[in-house]
Design a protein around this motif. Structure first.
Motif: not given
Length: 525
Positions: A93, A98, A100, A259
């Motif tokens: 990630e 991205r 978290l 997700r």
């Protein structure tokens, strides 16, 4: 005077504990290199899986430092492949740029088969000043929460991630996915620091089912009658209060994992309190429940407990200095007929709300139909905020019962409302109830056992004096704050009640009625 409450009074509610999420992870600058991914699990397990330390010699060196640091903390932990795989996902990630969040990180650990509690995590450059971040991650976990599992992933480019968790339950492995009309079966036991276990299941329609185990042993079965996502939670309960030891989703029918990403941002404590209050009432409105009113007295109680947790580095409902939620409410002079308490630690109110709503036990409190008011407090702790929410049912002064006549009218009205027979007021039972209540009030340490003994002796005397006979009866004593509390007593609503006697006296502060009831034909629980 501290009076023992009736067994049927919903005063304790649910005092629940949720895992402490980590602070936001810092993304290390790195090329787009994705860590190898292990296959996702199909079953949940409380046994440590192989592959908990990935990355060769650098990972093993990091493990030695990590284990030593945990030992200094007083924790004995083992590597777990499910958390090792989750650490690899963290590197994925971060490499992809991205952000978290706690929800998606926990969801990944679940897909990897981890059935325990995810406590904290960190992603960093191994050969840089960021290496200390894994120690910060340990420091974010309150001292009374044991770290028993860890996962380490070190990539060949020097990026590393660690995940810390806790497993305080031993369960036989069980599937993550089920077909319609199948059932999940749980067998095992919670850890030795607990006295008994609770098991909760949130169904797709939002309703929560609870099973309370008589001991540490866990043996429960839940059939699945509809497709959808279920949430299964196991709690250990005892002197420290209820503690989540497992909280996992189950997929039934034609549904699968997705997700989860929660959009939230760090805010000031005051802004977080306001936002969490807003989110709470939005969830209650969606569930067709009345919104809760903000209550300053309850907030003061919540604030004192949140501050206590932050200053004394613990996370739980039972404080070494202030006791349990009921003790805190009594000490503050807050009179309620029902209460509940939720606590959370998170970096945003959105994450705190989602964490609580994803826990079946916490959700039952958030959506408790009996509650009318709430106090919410947020206090900085462990690079995040620790939250306490105190829920209560407040009764309008005009609705309270003041004497025996009020109690009798409420009792008969409740039975009529439920289509039950109208029992007859009986002088022999009344005299016995008055004797039992008098003994209760006169005792230095009042107890229901003392009251029932005195009531029974008076009942025998009255029967002998009047040369009458009386059938078996059920009796009890305690405080009555809210007329609605009567509805929680199965004896009061027993279909076989034929005659009754009661006694009542207003408490000294005028805020509760102390009562004793004797019901002929009722079945005592």
């Amino acid at each position: 005077m501290f009076l023992r409450r009736w067994f049927w009074m919903p005063a304790i509610g649910l005092c629940l504990n949720c895992a402490a999420p980590s602070a936001p992870l810092r993304r290390a600058p790195a090329p787009h290199v994705v860590a190898p991914r292990a296959a996702e699990a199909t079953r949940y397990s409380t046994e440590p899986a192989a592959g908990g330390v990935i990355g060769g010699v650098p990972a093993q060196e990091l493990e030695r430092e990590l284990v030593a640091e945990l030992a200094r903390r007083g924790n004995s932990a083992v590597a777990d492949g499910a958390l090792g795989a989750t650490a690899g996902w963290i590197l994925d990630e971060l490499a992809l740029g991205r952000s978290l969040d706690q929800s998606s990180s926990e969801a990944t650990a679940r897909r990897n088969g981890f059935a325990g509690v995810v406590l904290s995590m960190a992603g960093f450059e191994l050969h840089s000043g960021q290496k200390a971040l894994w120690r910060d991650a340990i420091g974010r976990v309150p001292a009374n929460m044991p770290i028993t599992r860890y996962g380490i992933y070190v990539h060949q480019d020097g990026r590393a991630a660690v995940v810390f968790g806790s497993v305080e339950v031993s369960l036989a492995a069980f599937p993550q996915k089920f077909a319609l009309n199948e059932a999940v079966e749980l067998k095992g036991e919670v850890g030795p620091r607990f006295a008994f276990a609770r098991v909760f299941l949130t169904k797709p329609d939002g309703s929560v089912e609870q099973q309370v185990m008589p001991s540490r042993a866990v043996q429960a079965r839940f059939p699945f009658a509809t497709d959808g996502v279920y949430k299964l939670e196991v709690m250990g309960d005892g002197d420290t209060g209820p503690v989540i030891v497992a909280n996992v989703p189950l997929w039934v029918g034609a549904v699968g994992p997705q997700r989860e990403a929660i959009s939230g941002r760090a805010t000031t404590p005051a802004e977080s309190e306001a936002r969490l209050f807003e989110l709470l009432n939005q969830s209650r409105t969606a569930a067709r429940l009345p919104a809760l009113a903000a209550d300053e007295a309850l907030r003061d109680v919540a604030s004192a407990h949140a501050t206590d947790m932050a200053e004394h580095d613990f996370f739980g409902h039972v404080s070494p200095t202030t006791g349990d939620p009921e003790a805190r409410l009594r000490r503050a002079g807050v009179i309620v007929s029902a209460y509940g308490e939720n606590i959370a630690q998170a970096d945003s109110p959105e994450n705190a709300h989602e964490s609580l709503m994803n826990s079946p036990g916490h959700r039952a409190v958030m959506l408790g139909a009996q509650f009318t008011h709430v106090g919410i407090a947020a206090v900085p702790a462990h690079s995040a905020l620790v939250y306490t929410l105190v829920f209560a049912r407040r009764v309008a002064p005009e609705a309270t019962l003041r004497n025996a006549d009020d109690l009798q009218a409420a009792f008969l009205a409740l039975r009529a409302k439920n289509g039950l027979s109208k029992p007859v007021a009986d002088d022999i039972y009344r005299v016995a109830a008055e004797a039992g209540l008098a003994a209760y009030l006169a005792a230095p340490v009042p107890s229901s056992e003392l009251a029932v003994t005195a009531m029974h002796a008076a009942l025998v005397r009255e029967v002998e004096r009047t040369h009458a006979s009386r059938a078996g009866s059920c009796s009890f004593v305690g405080e009555l704050i809210d007329p609605e509390q009567l509805a929680g007593n199965s004896a009061v609503l027993g279909p076989g009640v034929r005659r009754f006697g009661l006694a009542a006296q207003l408490r000294g502060d005028g805020k509760a009625l102390i009562v004793m009831m004797v019901l002929e034909g009722a079945q005592c629980s």
